[in-house]
Enzyme design. Sequence first.
Site, short mmCIF file in Angstrom:
data_model
loop_
_atom_site.label_atom_id
_atom_site.label_comp_id
_atom_site.label_asym_id
_atom_site.label_seq_id
_atom_site.Cartn_x
_atom_site.Cartn_y
_atom_site.Cartn_z
N HIS A 1 0.81 -1.22 0.00
CA HIS A 1 0.00 0.00 0.00
C HIS A 1 0.84 1.27 0.00
O HIS A 1 0.31 2.36 -0.19
CB HIS A 1 -0.93 0.02 1.22
CG HIS A 1 -2.00 -1.04 1.16
ND1 HIS A 1 -2.94 -1.09 0.16
CD2 HIS A 1 -2.27 -2.09 1.97
CE1 HIS A 1 -3.74 -2.13 0.35
NE2 HIS A 1 -3.35 -2.76 1.44
N ARG B 1 7.11 -5.69 2.90
CA ARG B 1 5.79 -6.24 2.56
C ARG B 1 5.60 -6.13 1.06
O ARG B 1 5.70 -5.04 0.48
CB ARG B 1 4.66 -5.51 3.28
CG ARG B 1 3.30 -6.07 2.83
CD ARG B 1 2.18 -5.70 3.74
NE ARG B 1 1.72 -4.33 3.57
CZ ARG B 1 0.59 -3.87 4.11
NH1 ARG B 1 -0.16 -4.66 4.85
NH2 ARG B 1 0.23 -2.62 3.93
N ASP C 1 -7.82 -5.09 7.57
CA ASP C 1 -8.45 -6.05 6.66
C ASP C 1 -9.18 -7.14 7.43
O ASP C 1 -10.27 -7.58 7.02
CB ASP C 1 -7.40 -6.67 5.73
CG ASP C 1 -7.13 -5.78 4.52
OD1 ASP C 1 -8.12 -5.27 3.94
OD2 ASP C 1 -5.97 -5.58 4.17
N GLU D 1 -5.38 -12.01 7.56
CA GLU D 1 -6.29 -10.86 7.53
C GLU D 1 -7.59 -11.18 6.79
O GLU D 1 -8.27 -10.27 6.32
CB GLU D 1 -5.59 -9.61 6.95
CG GLU D 1 -4.73 -9.82 5.72
CD GLU D 1 -3.93 -8.57 5.32
OE1 GLU D 1 -4.07 -7.51 5.95
OE2 GLU D 1 -3.17 -8.68 4.35
C1 3PY Z 1 -4.20 -4.22 7.75
O1 3PY Z 1 -4.46 -3.74 8.86
O2 3PY Z 1 -5.02 -4.80 7.03
C2 3PY Z 1 -2.84 -4.10 7.23
O3 3PY Z 1 -2.53 -4.70 6.24
C3 3PY Z 1 -1.88 -3.20 7.93
O4 3PY Z 1 -1.16 -2.46 7.00
MG MG Z 2 -4.10 -5.45 5.12
#
Ligand code: 3PY
Ligand code: MG
Length: 258
Positions: free
Chosen positions: A50, A75, A180, A154
């Site tokens: 991101h 990442r 997420d 996530e």
């Molecule tokens: C999330 O909280 O989904 C993340 O990927 C943190 O960057």
């Molecule tokens: Mg995320």
Amino acid sequence: MSDGGVIGKLARGLAEPRGVNSAWVGANDPAIADALAREGFDAVTLDLQHGGVDFIGANQAILAVALAGKPTLARIPLGDFALASRLIDAGAAAIIAPMIADAAEARRLVEFVKYPPLGARSWGPRAALALSGYVGPAYLHSANATTLAIAMIETREALASLDAILATPGLDGVFVGPSDLSIALHRGAALDPHGGEVDRALTEITARAAAHGKFAGLFCRDGRDAKAAAARGFALRSVSTDLNLLRAAARAELAALR
Ligand code: 3PY
Ligand code: MG
């Protein structure tokens, strides 16, 4: 005999009771990674999912962070496992892969991060060799232990497959993306990374990770959040983000002059 240089520092830090506090960098500027590495963080994480960090920027940031004596985690963008191999050749100590849903995806990540027999990483550890302090054969035999594969948890699918993901040979740990995860747990109806649903999942994730002898990590909004995460067993904590630190400092100074 090398101890893995700055790359080896990450695995060693995660094995200690104190764990690792990492800065989180989205800006594609090695000066930002360098500045945060020279503060009290144990490591720096570059966000190529991101954030604005690109491959060349990541190469430069990894070297800047290494000059400050710290390891870099990266990442990767969603499913970009080929980039994972290139980033560890560039000297990243760990790859954090977003949205890993099941054991097959965890195995795919390991394939690109680890040498045989755990994976199928191709030889070419450009900057990694120098940053690890090893010569060729010693690097080959130590890299699987010092270069870490981390799966982000996530989604609902990942929670349902958590034991299978954690049982994946060569996967070193998991890292929770609470935003997420909250969207998934609320089926798109809420963004609530600090709510009860995510909180219950966090307890389950640290317990399952410990049962598999793997570490758990958490994306934390600030130092207080990271302190609480450490107390509940998260060995790896990212602390705020470069952008949020900048905005908080700006707000504090503007408040001071009013
Ligand atoms: C999330 O909280 O989904 C993340 O990927 C943190 O960057
Ligand atoms: Mg995320």
